[in-house]
Design a protein around this motif. Structure first.
Motif, PDB file in Angstrom:
ATOM      1  N   VAL A   2     -10.072   1.613  14.977  1.00  0.00           N
ATOM      2  CA  VAL A   2     -10.303   2.983  14.544  1.00  0.00           C
ATOM      3  C   VAL A   2     -10.326   2.997  13.016  1.00  0.00           C
ATOM      4  CG1 VAL A   2      -9.374   5.326  14.520  1.00  0.00           C
ATOM      5  CG2 VAL A   2      -9.140   3.919  16.578  1.00  0.00           C
ATOM      6  N   ILE A   3     -11.340   3.629  12.446  1.00  0.00           N
ATOM      7  CA  ILE A   3     -11.425   3.820  11.002  1.00  0.00           C
ATOM      8  C   ILE A   3     -11.254   5.314  10.753  1.00  0.00           C
ATOM      9  CG2 ILE A   3     -12.811   3.531   8.914  1.00  0.00           C
ATOM     10  CD1 ILE A   3     -12.168   0.850  10.325  1.00  0.00           C
ATOM     11  N   ARG A   4     -10.280   5.672   9.915  1.00  0.00           N
ATOM     12  CA  ARG A   4      -9.964   7.088   9.709  1.00  0.00           C
ATOM     13  C   ARG A   4      -9.280   7.276   8.365  1.00  0.00           C
ATOM     14  NH1 ARG A   4      -4.579   7.299  10.186  1.00  0.00           N
ATOM     15  NH2 ARG A   4      -3.523   5.763  11.478  1.00  0.00           N
ATOM     16  N   GLU A   5      -9.095   8.548   7.994  1.00  0.00           N
ATOM     17  CA  GLU A   5      -8.333   8.844   6.790  1.00  0.00           C
ATOM     18  C   GLU A   5      -6.840   8.701   7.094  1.00  0.00           C
ATOM     19  OE1 GLU A   5      -9.727  11.969   4.013  1.00  0.00           O
ATOM     20  OE2 GLU A   5     -11.170  12.442   5.612  1.00  0.00           O
ATOM     21  N   ILE A   6      -6.110   8.262   6.114  1.00  0.00           N
ATOM     22  CA  ILE A   6      -4.671   8.045   6.281  1.00  0.00           C
ATOM     23  C   ILE A   6      -3.938   9.381   6.397  1.00  0.00           C
ATOM     24  CG2 ILE A   6      -4.085   8.028   3.823  1.00  0.00           C
ATOM     25  CD1 ILE A   6      -2.296   5.503   4.607  1.00  0.00           C
ATOM     26  N   ILE A  57      -8.038   7.921   1.181  1.00  0.00           N
ATOM     27  CA  ILE A  57      -7.702   6.558   1.586  1.00  0.00           C
ATOM     28  C   ILE A  57      -8.135   6.417   3.029  1.00  0.00           C
ATOM     29  CG2 ILE A  57      -5.903   4.821   1.919  1.00  0.00           C
ATOM     30  CD1 ILE A  57      -4.213   6.424  -0.153  1.00  0.00           C
ATOM     31  N   LEU A  58      -9.036   5.479   3.283  1.00  0.00           N
ATOM     32  CA  LEU A  58      -9.451   5.161   4.643  1.00  0.00           C
ATOM     33  C   LEU A  58      -8.635   3.973   5.120  1.00  0.00           C
ATOM     34  CD1 LEU A  58     -13.337   5.377   4.211  1.00  0.00           C
ATOM     35  CD2 LEU A  58     -11.783   7.154   5.050  1.00  0.00           C
ATOM     36  N   VAL A  59      -8.286   3.983   6.394  1.00  0.00           N
ATOM     37  CA  VAL A  59      -7.556   2.853   6.971  1.00  0.00           C
ATOM     38  C   VAL A  59      -8.241   2.369   8.238  1.00  0.00           C
ATOM     39  CG1 VAL A  59      -5.297   3.412   5.990  1.00  0.00           C
ATOM     40  CG2 VAL A  59      -5.963   4.419   8.175  1.00  0.00           C
ATOM     41  N   TYR A  69      -7.513  -1.260   4.482  1.00  0.00           N
ATOM     42  CA  TYR A  69      -7.536   0.003   3.751  1.00  0.00           C
ATOM     43  C   TYR A  69      -8.681   0.014   2.751  1.00  0.00           C
ATOM     44  CZ  TYR A  69      -5.214  -2.761   0.113  1.00  0.00           C
ATOM     45  OH  TYR A  69      -4.893  -3.732  -0.812  1.00  0.00           O
ATOM     46  N   MET A  70      -9.060   1.218   2.368  1.00  0.00           N
ATOM     47  CA  MET A  70     -10.020   1.429   1.298  1.00  0.00           C
ATOM     48  C   MET A  70      -9.563   2.647   0.495  1.00  0.00           C
ATOM     49  SD  MET A  70     -14.093   2.353   1.386  1.00  0.00           S
ATOM     50  CE  MET A  70     -14.650   0.732   1.866  1.00  0.00           C
TER      51      MET A  70
END
Length: 166
Positions: A2-6, A57-59, A69-70
């Motif tokens: 899953v890629i999502r905002e923290i 911040i994307l995780v 993370y990004m």
């Protein structure tokens, strides 16, 4: 995956993830154990970024565990609000599995919805995997920064890379 905002309540997980990535990678800005940022400082940063129009911040999450993370850090003045600087880190055991690609794909969606025009980053020139990923995702080399880093006793160069969105 899953890629999502923290979320704000994940500050401790983020702090731990960053420390582990820095311990496993030769190419991050800080060396293993050098970062002194506390979970509370990360929590405050997450809260601040949640209220920002041009930062996040994307995780990457795998089975409840953060594995990548990004940081998407937006400009703070009118002339740079359209531009973001990126910092990416992925745990060693999860590299080469498409997580970086997924983070960048999610970034593109986020950036368009937040009216971001320029994505930029720096990367050590001999980080072949990183350079290949960024090129694959549409980034171009804009220039070379000579000897900004000293890694294992050797001065190394970095590329300035950027991607412009419509």
């Amino acid at each position: 995956m899953v890629i999502r905002e923290i979320e704000v309540n994940e500050a401790e997980k983020l702090a731990s993830l960053i420390q582990q990535v820095e311990a496993e990678s030769a190419y991050m800005l800080m060396e293993a154990g050098e970062r002194r940022t506390t979970a509370e400082q990360h929590r405050k940063r997450i809260e601040s970024m949640k209220t920002s129009e041009n930062s996040t911040i994307l995780v990457a999450e795998n089975s409840g565990t953060l594995v990548g993370y990004m940081f998407v850090i937006g400009g703070t003045v009118r002339r740079t609000k359209h531009s973001v600087y990126l910092v990416v880190g992925i745990l060693k055991d999860y590299r080469g599995q498409g997580i970086g690609t997924k983070l960048f794909e999610r970034l593109d969606q986020w950036a368009v919805s937040h009216k971001i025009h320029r994505l930029e980053l720096t990367v050590v020139t001999h980080n072949e995997a990183g350079v290949a990923l960024y090129k694959k995702m549409g980034f171009e080399i804009e220039g070379t920064k000579k000897h900004p880093l000293l890694i294992a006793g050797e001065f190394v160069d970095e590329y300035y890379m950027a991607k412009l969105l419509q």
